[in-house]
Write a protein that holds these residues in place. Structure first.
Motif, PDB file in Angstrom:
ATOM      1  N   UNK A   1       0.679  -0.935   0.092  1.00 13.49           N
ATOM      2  CA  UNK A   1      -0.615   0.010   0.028  1.00 13.49           C
ATOM      3  C   UNK A   1       0.742   1.550   0.147  1.00 13.49           C
ATOM      4  N   UNK A   2       1.777   0.840   0.751  1.00 10.01           N
ATOM      5  CA  UNK A   2       2.499   2.476   0.881  1.00 10.01           C
ATOM      6  C   UNK A   2       3.873   2.802  -0.785  1.00 10.01           C
ATOM      7  N   UNK A   3       3.362   1.643  -1.398  1.00  8.08           N
ATOM      8  CA  UNK A   3       4.647   0.796  -2.020  1.00  8.08           C
ATOM      9  C   UNK A   3       4.282   2.283  -3.607  1.00  8.08           C
ATOM     10  N   UNK A   4       2.792   1.757  -3.699  1.00  8.30           N
ATOM     11  CA  UNK A   4       2.094   2.331  -4.307  1.00  8.30           C
ATOM     12  C   UNK A   4       1.442   3.945  -3.576  1.00  8.30           C
TER      13      UNK A   4
ATOM     14  N   UNK B   1       9.056  14.598  -5.241  1.00  8.71           N
ATOM     15  CA  UNK B   1       9.313  13.522  -6.238  1.00  8.71           C
ATOM     16  C   UNK B   1      10.311  12.594  -6.272  1.00  8.71           C
ATOM     17  N   UNK B   2      11.456  12.707  -6.447  1.00 15.37           N
ATOM     18  CA  UNK B   2      12.636  11.718  -6.185  1.00 15.37           C
ATOM     19  C   UNK B   2      12.113  10.750  -4.952  1.00 15.37           C
ATOM     20  N   UNK B   3      12.314  11.278  -3.692  1.00 17.21           N
ATOM     21  CA  UNK B   3      12.275  11.020  -2.375  1.00 17.21           C
ATOM     22  C   UNK B   3      10.992   9.567  -2.838  1.00 17.21           C
ATOM     23  N   UNK B   4       9.935  10.421  -3.449  1.00 14.14           N
ATOM     24  CA  UNK B   4       8.440   9.270  -3.152  1.00 14.14           C
ATOM     25  C   UNK B   4       9.417   7.982  -3.814  1.00 14.14           C
ATOM     26  N   UNK B   5       9.392   8.637  -5.404  1.00 14.10           N
ATOM     27  CA  UNK B   5      10.046   7.354  -6.533  1.00 14.10           C
ATOM     28  C   UNK B   5      10.701   6.219  -5.493  1.00 14.10           C
ATOM     29  N   UNK B   6      12.053   6.824  -4.559  1.00 15.63           N
ATOM     30  CA  UNK B   6      12.989   6.194  -4.118  1.00 15.63           C
ATOM     31  C   UNK B   6      11.895   5.304  -2.767  1.00 15.63           C
TER      32      UNK B   6
ATOM     33  N   UNK C   1       8.211   4.500  -2.484  1.00 15.78           N
ATOM     34  CA  UNK C   1       7.988   3.351  -3.541  1.00 15.78           C
ATOM     35  C   UNK C   1       8.659   2.305  -3.908  1.00 15.78           C
ATOM     36  N   UNK C   2       9.953   1.957  -4.549  1.00 16.05           N
ATOM     37  CA  UNK C   2      10.772   1.118  -4.748  1.00 16.05           C
ATOM     38  C   UNK C   2      10.781   0.989  -3.591  1.00 16.05           C
ATOM     39  N   UNK C   3      11.391   1.699  -2.246  1.00 18.02           N
ATOM     40  CA  UNK C   3      11.924   0.813  -0.910  1.00 18.02           C
ATOM     41  C   UNK C   3      10.988  -0.023  -0.406  1.00 18.02           C
TER      42      UNK C   3
ATOM     43  N   UNK D   1       7.881  -5.205   0.722  1.00 17.35           N
ATOM     44  CA  UNK D   1       7.252  -6.864   0.129  1.00 17.35           C
ATOM     45  C   UNK D   1       7.679  -7.143   0.109  1.00 17.35           C
ATOM     46  N   UNK D   2       8.141  -7.506  -1.589  1.00 19.12           N
ATOM     47  CA  UNK D   2       8.618  -8.684  -2.065  1.00 19.12           C
ATOM     48  C   UNK D   2       9.899  -9.851  -1.105  1.00 19.12           C
ATOM     49  N   UNK D   3      10.706  -9.052  -0.667  1.00 16.57           N
ATOM     50  CA  UNK D   3      11.036  -9.578   0.561  1.00 16.57           C
ATOM     51  C   UNK D   3      10.474 -10.487   1.264  1.00 16.57           C
ATOM     52  N   UNK D   4      10.203 -10.228   2.148  1.00 14.85           N
ATOM     53  CA  UNK D   4       9.503 -10.328   3.205  1.00 14.85           C
ATOM     54  C   UNK D   4       8.382 -11.899   3.030  1.00 14.85           C
TER      55      UNK D   4
END
Length: 206
Positions: free
Chosen positions: A85-88, A181-186, A188-190, A195-198
């Motif tokens: 949710x946070x990534x989105x 903007x760049x922080x939000x992209x970073x 989101x990716x983080x 999520x995938x790691x978990x």
């Protein structure tokens, strides 16, 4: 002396934990640029009051959660949903310029900070993890009144950090949109990677 140590540790944990630019501190910064300083202060007070409750819950139930690993598994599932949710959310914020509209009077900014802080579902696991580590090292007590002192320290640390962002808002005024903007992209990716790691650790790591 132990009481002061508890407060100091909580201040340090919260200050460092909320230092990276994120949803709360960047919003406080934007409000300070677009509205009178009082509005930013109200936002920070709202967010800090929630952080007090989150830290108190984490420290108070640390031992209970440690003795009930089944709950940790459910929290893991909740964390996966939160990460996605946070990534989105951060991705959507990165794709558009978010306008923050607040009334010039009243308590709307306080409740905006209050609500956004509760959206940060990582705060409780964050404080839970650090309080557990510090207790294991013998430098932190989690029973009363230390749990309340830890929560007060966490609130003070978060408040101080957010107010630093507010105080230096004008210094980075010309670059705030680019940074956000760049922080939000970073972020989101983080959160997507988390999520995938978990998911892998929960379902495919055995």
């Amino acid at each position: 002396m132990e009481q002061l140590q508890t407060v100091f540790l909580a201040i340090l944990v919260a200050f460092l934990g909320f230092s990276p630019p994120g949803m709360l501190n960047m919003t406080a910064l934007k409000i300070s640029l677009e509205h009178p300083r009082l509005q930013a202060l109200r936002f920070v007070l709202g967010a800090s009051s929630v952080i007090f409750v989150q830290a108190l819950i984490a420290v108070t139930f640390a031992k209970f959660l440690a003795k009930n690993p089944e709950l940790i598994r459910y929290l893991t599932y909740a964390a996966i949903a939160a990460f996605l949710l946070l990534a989105y959310t951060f991705y959507r914020q990165a794709r558009r310029k978010v306008q923050i509209k607040l009334k010039e009077s009243g308590t709307q900014s306080y409740w905006a900070g209050f609500t956004m802080a509760w959206m940060n579902m990582l705060a409780i696991p964050f404080f839970l993890g650090y309080s557990t580590i510090l207790e294991a090292k013998g430098v932190l007590e989690t029973q009363a009144p230390h749990n309340w002192l830890f929560a007060l320290g966490a609130m003070a640390g978060a408040f101080s950090l957010f107010m630093l962002y507010v105080s230096f808002a004008r210094v980075i005024q010309q670059r705030v949109q680019f940074i956000a903007r760049n922080i939000n992209y970073i972020l989101s990716l983080l959160f997507l990677v988390l999520a995938l790691t978990t998911i892998y650790n929960a379902f495919g790591g055995n």
